[in-house]
Design an enzyme around this catalytic site. Sequence first.
Site, PDB file in Angstrom:
ATOM      1  NE  ARG A 113      -4.209   1.887   0.942  1.00  0.00           N
ATOM      2  CZ  ARG A 113      -4.951   2.143   0.255  1.00  0.00           C
ATOM      3  NH1 ARG A 113      -4.957   1.905  -1.107  1.00  0.00           N
ATOM      4  NH2 ARG A 113      -6.139   2.980   0.453  1.00  0.00           N
ATOM      5  CB  THR A 388      -9.471  -0.513  -7.373  1.00  0.00           C
ATOM      6  OG1 THR A 388      -9.239   0.465  -6.647  1.00  0.00           O
ATOM      7  CG2 THR A 388      -8.519  -1.470  -6.781  1.00  0.00           C
ATOM      8  CB  THR A 406      -5.968   0.630  -6.043  1.00  0.00           C
ATOM      9  OG1 THR A 406      -6.867   1.722  -6.591  1.00  0.00           O
ATOM     10  CG2 THR A 406      -5.394   1.109  -4.851  1.00  0.00           C
ATOM     11  CG  ASN A 408      -8.387   6.571  -4.567  1.00  0.00           C
ATOM     12  OD1 ASN A 408      -9.009   5.388  -4.262  1.00  0.00           O
ATOM     13  ND2 ASN A 408      -8.189   7.526  -3.859  1.00  0.00           N
ATOM     14  CG  ASP A 430      -8.734   5.283  -0.293  1.00  0.00           C
ATOM     15  OD1 ASP A 430      -9.777   5.824  -0.510  1.00  0.00           O
ATOM     16  OD2 ASP A 430      -8.006   4.404  -0.752  1.00  0.00           O
ATOM     17  CB  SER A 459      -7.304  -0.104   1.292  1.00  0.00           C
ATOM     18  OG  SER A 459      -7.624  -0.730   0.471  1.00  0.00           O
ATOM     19  CB  SER A 460     -12.601  -0.863   0.692  1.00  0.00           C
ATOM     20  OG  SER A 460     -12.871   0.363   1.342  1.00  0.00           O
ATOM     21  N   GLY A 480     -13.798  -1.450  -6.918  1.00  0.00           N
ATOM     22  CA  GLY A 480     -15.296  -0.721  -6.525  1.00  0.00           C
ATOM     23  C   GLY A 480     -14.969   0.059  -5.244  1.00  0.00           C
ATOM     24  N   GLY A 481     -13.889   0.492  -4.665  1.00  0.00           N
ATOM     25  CA  GLY A 481     -13.795   1.407  -3.696  1.00  0.00           C
ATOM     26  C   GLY A 481     -14.654   0.606  -2.399  1.00  0.00           C
TER      27      GLY A 481
HETATM   28  N1  GLY Z   1      -8.507   2.924  -3.061  1.00  0.00           N
HETATM   29  C1  GLY Z   1      -9.389   2.353  -2.789  1.00  0.00           C
HETATM   30  C2  GLY Z   1      -9.039   1.375  -1.633  1.00  0.00           C
HETATM   31  O1  GLY Z   1      -8.031   1.196  -1.471  1.00  0.00           O
HETATM   32  O2  GLY Z   1     -10.115   0.852  -1.223  1.00  0.00           O
END
Ligand code: GLY
Length: 578
Positions: A113, A388, A406, A408, A430, A459-460, A480-481
């Site tokens: 990340r 992503t 990603t 983002n 984020d 993050s998701s 999909g965020g």
């Molecule tokens: N940028 C989307 C995530 O990391 O969840």
Amino acid sequence: MPLASIFEHMIFPIKNLLLYFLIYSFIVGCSTSIEDISSNVGVIGDSAMVASAHPLASQVGVDIMRKGGNAFDAAVAVQFALAVVYPRAGNIGGGGFAVIRESNGNIASLDFREKAPSLASKDMYLDINGEVIQGKSTVGRLACGVPGTVDGMYRLHEKYGSMSMSELIQPSIFLADQGFILTADEAQNLNRFQEDFKANNSWAIPTIKETAWQEGDSIYYKELAVTLSLIRDMGRAGFYEGIIADQIVKDLRRGGGIMTMEDLANYESKWREPVVGQYRNHKIISMPPPSSGGVALIQLLRGSEKYSFDNWGHNTPKTMHAMIELERRVYADRATYLGDPDYYEVPQEMLLSDEYLEERFSDIALNKKTDSKAIKEGIEGAIESVETTHFSIVDPFGNAIAITTTLNNYFGNKVMVKGAGFFLNDEMDDFSLKPGVPNQFGLIGAEANAIAPNKRMLSSMTPTIVEKDGRLLMLTGTPGGATIITSVYQTILNVIDHGMTMQESVNAKRFHHQWLPDKVLFEEGGFDPKVISELTELGHNLELIDGLGRMDCILVMEDGKLEGASDITRGNNTSLGF
Ligand code: GLY
């Protein structure tokens, strides 16, 4: 190193453009290796499979495994290939997470990340009145976190790779230099962002075109080919030190960016203990913080165990209502408790404990919705759609890897590094910019995810591997965020509870709820009006959305063969195997 001498690093073992076009035509024209939309089974492979967002990237992964490479070699090659052929999300200027299961059952997860620059500060996106300055964390040069992908790929390779890094990067150099043909979706996507490209790059970049991009146009990323050649020849130093690092820092400074050469040189990805949970006798292996994905997914699945979704049916009002109520509570926890574990003591054990989950879900009523504000105060915000990208790989040795990566937003912060040819991320958004104020996904954060120097933003992303009876069963993940977690959740329920094939599970229409804003998004064309009206009667506020997620999944079938299932109805995603 002067730019001229960089060209000495360029080596193209295959220079034949015609050959490339033949390969491409074969991939897109070969009906046995591309899913048929009407089919309820995906692509079947005897022992190896790659499911990714782009046919050329999937082909690169398959080629590596045909040469004897393992899933981890293929993953490195696919990640670099996506940076070329899928630049809206595939990247070297962003970051991501990998979840790994070796053939012997050993599991691991790698966190590459992005990190906040060392000069970042908690209030850097607030004005003098303490209000969030819109757009500053999403577009342009202050939005960028320190990229993790290149370091991540070297770490992955160092631990698990069997082929040389040079062999794994070479296909992406070839694609960048020799160009490739745009699909209709890619042309449309490039057209959509022309104004952003021009506003953030005052020189010619390959994605800018005066007339509209068309399906069938060729696109070339010559400077990116040089950058990738430097990485191939100099290792991670080819990106984090020297001319490319210098270009990144200089380019960001042009627009108020704060990243330094030291930030780049000091970037390190991290091996982390995967988060593991049980669901109806299946082992769920997913990404721990700084992703919220694994913890939230396991909370959702554990909460689902007391409901008979198999008897209640797929996407019926009763099943959906229970799932929505679980999601409401889990996303409230996400906002409160989750952040970078190196900076904040995430109460992961508590959040996944039987006692906590029993209590947390105890007030769910099956005959009416709960008001999200009654669970926790919050402020409503907008929800954005896909960005992503995710890919899943299984090799003939039985190894498996799921990676979500990603920039983002689409094309990240829209800044292509001058002379280096790749987009940078806008991952700083984020972070929780101001506790209680939603980010672009409508997600609210707290202190756990406040900005701090060198910290990773929450993050998701939810790359996930599922085991049954000690053997590999499934790999899943999606962009999909904020909606990533609920899409992965549904894909798992579709297979385990509703007995779907992997392809049926991916094709099935999805819905999403995230506590705040208090509304249920549902995909067009898949929900009976009766279902919508019954949910409305239960008090839910429903809203149509074009599409949720672009999954790339693999299922190990009972006979040991692999079913690759990509989101062919929602994108150009492609599974290829042998
Ligand atoms: N940028 C989307 C995530 O990391 O969840």
